[in-house]
Scaffold this active site. Structure first.
Site, PDB file in Angstrom:
ATOM      1  N   LYS A  43      25.542 -93.756 -91.013  1.00 43.39           N
ATOM      2  CA  LYS A  43      26.204 -92.985 -89.945  1.00 43.39           C
ATOM      3  C   LYS A  43      27.639 -93.463 -89.774  1.00 43.39           C
ATOM      4  CE  LYS A  43      26.456 -96.416 -86.733  1.00 43.39           C
ATOM      5  NZ  LYS A  43      27.690 -97.086 -86.411  1.00 43.39           N
ATOM      6  N   VAL A  68      26.873-102.801 -96.652  1.00 45.28           N
ATOM      7  CA  VAL A  68      26.180-103.738 -95.747  1.00 45.28           C
ATOM      8  C   VAL A  68      27.192-104.388 -94.789  1.00 45.28           C
ATOM      9  CG1 VAL A  68      24.831-105.886 -95.669  1.00 45.28           C
ATOM     10  CG2 VAL A  68      24.383-104.189 -97.447  1.00 45.28           C
ATOM     11  N   ALA A  69      26.738-104.625 -93.558  1.00 50.05           N
ATOM     12  CA  ALA A  69      27.590-105.229 -92.506  1.00 50.05           C
ATOM     13  C   ALA A  69      28.917-104.482 -92.436  1.00 50.05           C
ATOM     14  CB  ALA A  69      27.798-106.715 -92.750  1.00 50.05           C
ATOM     15  N   GLY A  90      29.313-101.385 -90.304  1.00 52.66           N
ATOM     16  CA  GLY A  90      29.463-100.464 -89.178  1.00 52.66           C
ATOM     17  C   GLY A  90      28.866 -99.099 -89.476  1.00 52.66           C
ATOM     18  N   SER A 143      19.637-100.564 -89.729  1.00 53.77           N
ATOM     19  CA  SER A 143      18.920 -99.760 -88.731  1.00 53.77           C
ATOM     20  C   SER A 143      18.324 -98.517 -89.379  1.00 53.77           C
ATOM     21  CB  SER A 143      19.871 -99.311 -87.618  1.00 53.77           C
ATOM     22  OG  SER A 143      20.467-100.408 -86.999  1.00 53.77           O
ATOM     23  N   SER A 144      19.041 -97.956 -90.326  1.00 53.40           N
ATOM     24  CA  SER A 144      18.565 -96.742 -90.966  1.00 53.40           C
ATOM     25  C   SER A 144      17.365 -97.036 -91.876  1.00 53.40           C
ATOM     26  CB  SER A 144      19.711 -96.114 -91.752  1.00 53.40           C
ATOM     27  OG  SER A 144      19.378 -94.815 -92.094  1.00 53.40           O
ATOM     28  N   ASP A 151      20.530 -98.920 -82.296  1.00 55.50           N
ATOM     29  CA  ASP A 151      20.877 -97.703 -83.053  1.00 55.50           C
ATOM     30  C   ASP A 151      19.665 -97.058 -83.734  1.00 55.50           C
ATOM     31  OD1 ASP A 151      23.554 -97.674 -82.481  1.00 55.50           O
ATOM     32  OD2 ASP A 151      24.201 -98.601 -84.361  1.00 55.50           O
TER      33      ASP A 151
HETATM   34  P1  ATP Z   1      25.525-101.541 -87.495  1.00 52.89           P
HETATM   35  O1  ATP Z   1      26.394-100.374 -87.850  1.00 52.89           O
HETATM   36  O2  ATP Z   1      24.165-101.155 -86.968  1.00 52.89           O
HETATM   37  O3  ATP Z   1      26.216-102.572 -86.691  1.00 52.89           O
HETATM   38  P2  ATP Z   1      26.034-102.884 -89.886  1.00 52.89           P
HETATM   39  O4  ATP Z   1      26.477-101.853 -90.855  1.00 52.89           O
HETATM   40  O5  ATP Z   1      27.132-103.637 -89.188  1.00 52.89           O
HETATM   41  O6  ATP Z   1      25.109-102.228 -88.858  1.00 52.89           O
HETATM   42  P3  ATP Z   1      23.898-103.774 -91.576  1.00 52.89           P
HETATM   43  O7  ATP Z   1      24.356-103.329 -92.918  1.00 52.89           O
HETATM   44  O8  ATP Z   1      22.858-102.966 -90.932  1.00 52.89           O
HETATM   45  O9  ATP Z   1      25.152-103.947 -90.591  1.00 52.89           O
HETATM   46  O10 ATP Z   1      23.382-105.283 -91.738  1.00 52.89           O
HETATM   47  C1  ATP Z   1      23.862-106.401 -91.082  1.00 52.89           C
HETATM   48  C2  ATP Z   1      23.023-107.608 -91.483  1.00 52.89           C
HETATM   49  O11 ATP Z   1      21.643-107.352 -91.250  1.00 52.89           O
HETATM   50  C3  ATP Z   1      23.126-107.947 -92.960  1.00 52.89           C
HETATM   51  O12 ATP Z   1      24.099-108.930 -93.159  1.00 52.89           O
HETATM   52  C4  ATP Z   1      21.739-108.405 -93.361  1.00 52.89           C
HETATM   53  O13 ATP Z   1      21.641-109.802 -93.496  1.00 52.89           O
HETATM   54  C5  ATP Z   1      20.821-107.964 -92.235  1.00 52.89           C
HETATM   55  N1  ATP Z   1      19.801-106.987 -92.696  1.00 52.89           N
HETATM   56  C6  ATP Z   1      18.498-107.045 -92.435  1.00 52.89           C
HETATM   57  N2  ATP Z   1      17.844-106.027 -92.990  1.00 52.89           N
HETATM   58  C7  ATP Z   1      18.739-105.293 -93.653  1.00 52.89           C
HETATM   59  C8  ATP Z   1      18.669-104.102 -94.434  1.00 52.89           C
HETATM   60  N3  ATP Z   1      17.506-103.466 -94.665  1.00 52.89           N
HETATM   61  N4  ATP Z   1      19.814-103.616 -94.943  1.00 52.89           N
HETATM   62  C9  ATP Z   1      20.999-104.235 -94.697  1.00 52.89           C
HETATM   63  N5  ATP Z   1      21.119-105.378 -93.994  1.00 52.89           N
HETATM   64  C10 ATP Z   1      20.009-105.898 -93.455  1.00 52.89           C
END
Ligand code: ATP
Length: 296
Positions: free
Chosen positions: A11, A100-101, A103, A108-109, A141
């Protein structure tokens, strides 16, 4: 059912406002959420019955992700297997495409996809509302990720109002070579000192009127006050997006992914190619606000 496959869409936040920090430490938000065509492939395979308890194995293409109970996909499966006393062994395979990490709510997805997948695989008969109320205990989320599409998200993210699909456009996403922790951003946000708040109501009206330019000019994210200060590259990417023809560009969620909205596919492709060739973006995508494939 022995096998299910679910797409876990990323998202972006077309608008992200923080109203206040609550006494319990959570932030009260008003956000416009939008699914994008970038998704993780989540597969769940039933491996067999067990006499006691459950066993969940996680496999993923990204070696640095946790494959134990710290993975949100594991937490989702454990929550339902515990509640419904499902004594069996499953394997969850996650092919990550969502940065990953970043935003983009990737974790969550995946969590939302596993809740839906387990519900289907074991015929638990849980409604979308049932899944959302369980999901919110694992992350703010997650109820939105269960629902997808375009939505207004309020409270801590659990009060959701569906909106019509965003006006048609092209979205270029660029994640620089940094990882940002959502916790860091919210901890450093001074919600009571914000001098700017995005016009969320104006954006809702624009989306309701299918008014792309009215929506694009109202893009806004108060978390930029924290993340941009720490990482100036975010502002540089936004400026580049606009120079290359984006109608507007902001950071998504807590960052560091930046997205630009384009009304012209050729300009969007030009920005995509340029950002991809640059040495400051780790991942670049071109997509749209649908739930479809990456198609340009
Ligand atoms: P948000 O937009 O909800 O803040 P984000 O994009 O900042 O999410 P994510 O990619 O969801 O962050 O992941 C953040 C951390 O969560 C990662 O560094 C990882 O260690 C942990 N994590 C746990 N499960 C997962 C997963 N299935 N996919 C990605 N990261 C995961």
């Amino acid at each position: 059912m022995r096998y299910v496959k679910v797409r876990a869409h990323g998202k972006i936040n077309l608008a992200l406002d923080v109203i206040r920090k609550r006494e319990d430490g959570y932030h009260e938000v008003r956000m416009i959420m939008q699914s994008v065509g970038i998704y993780d492939r989540v597969e769940i395979q039933f491996m067999g019955k067990l006499n006691t308890g459950y066993k969940i194995d996680i496999e993923t293409n990204l070696k640095f992700l946790p494959v134990n109970e710290n993975n949100l996909a594991y937490k989702a499966a454990a929550l339902l297997m515990e509640e419904f006393n499902l004594k069996c062994h499953i394997v969850i395979r996650i092919k990550k495409m969502i940065p990953v990490a970043a935003g983009m709510a990737g974790g969550s997805s995946d969590c939302a996809a596993v809740l839906k997948g387990i519900n289907k695989m074991f015929g638990l008969g849980l409604s979308e509302e049932d899944l959302k109320s369980r999901g919110v205990s694992l992350g703010a989320d997650i109820p939105y990720c269960i629902m997808g599409g375009t939505a207004l998200s309020e409270g801590i993210g659990e009060i959701l109002t569906p909106l019509p699909p965003m006006p048609e456009c092209y979205i270029v996403l660029a994640k620089p070579y940094i990882n940002v922790s959502t916790r860091f951003v919210y901890t450093n946000l001074r919600a009571d000192e914000l001098t700017y708040h995005p016009d969320v109501d104006g954006m809702i009206a624009a989306i309701n009127n299918n008014d792309f330019y009215g929506m694009a000019k109202r893009l806004g994210n108060v978390l930029e006050t924290v993340t941009e200060k720490e990482y100036p590259i975010i502002n540089d990417i936004k400026e580049n997006m606009i120079k290359m023809g984006a109608v507007n560009s902001i950071m998504s969620g807590s960052g560091p992914t930046v997205f630009g909205l384009f009304d012209d596919v050729e300009r969007a492709k030009y920005a995509y190619e340029n950002l991809k060739a640059s040495d400051y973006c780790r991942q670049v995508y071109i997509t749209d606000g649908g739930n479809g494939d990456e198609r340009y």
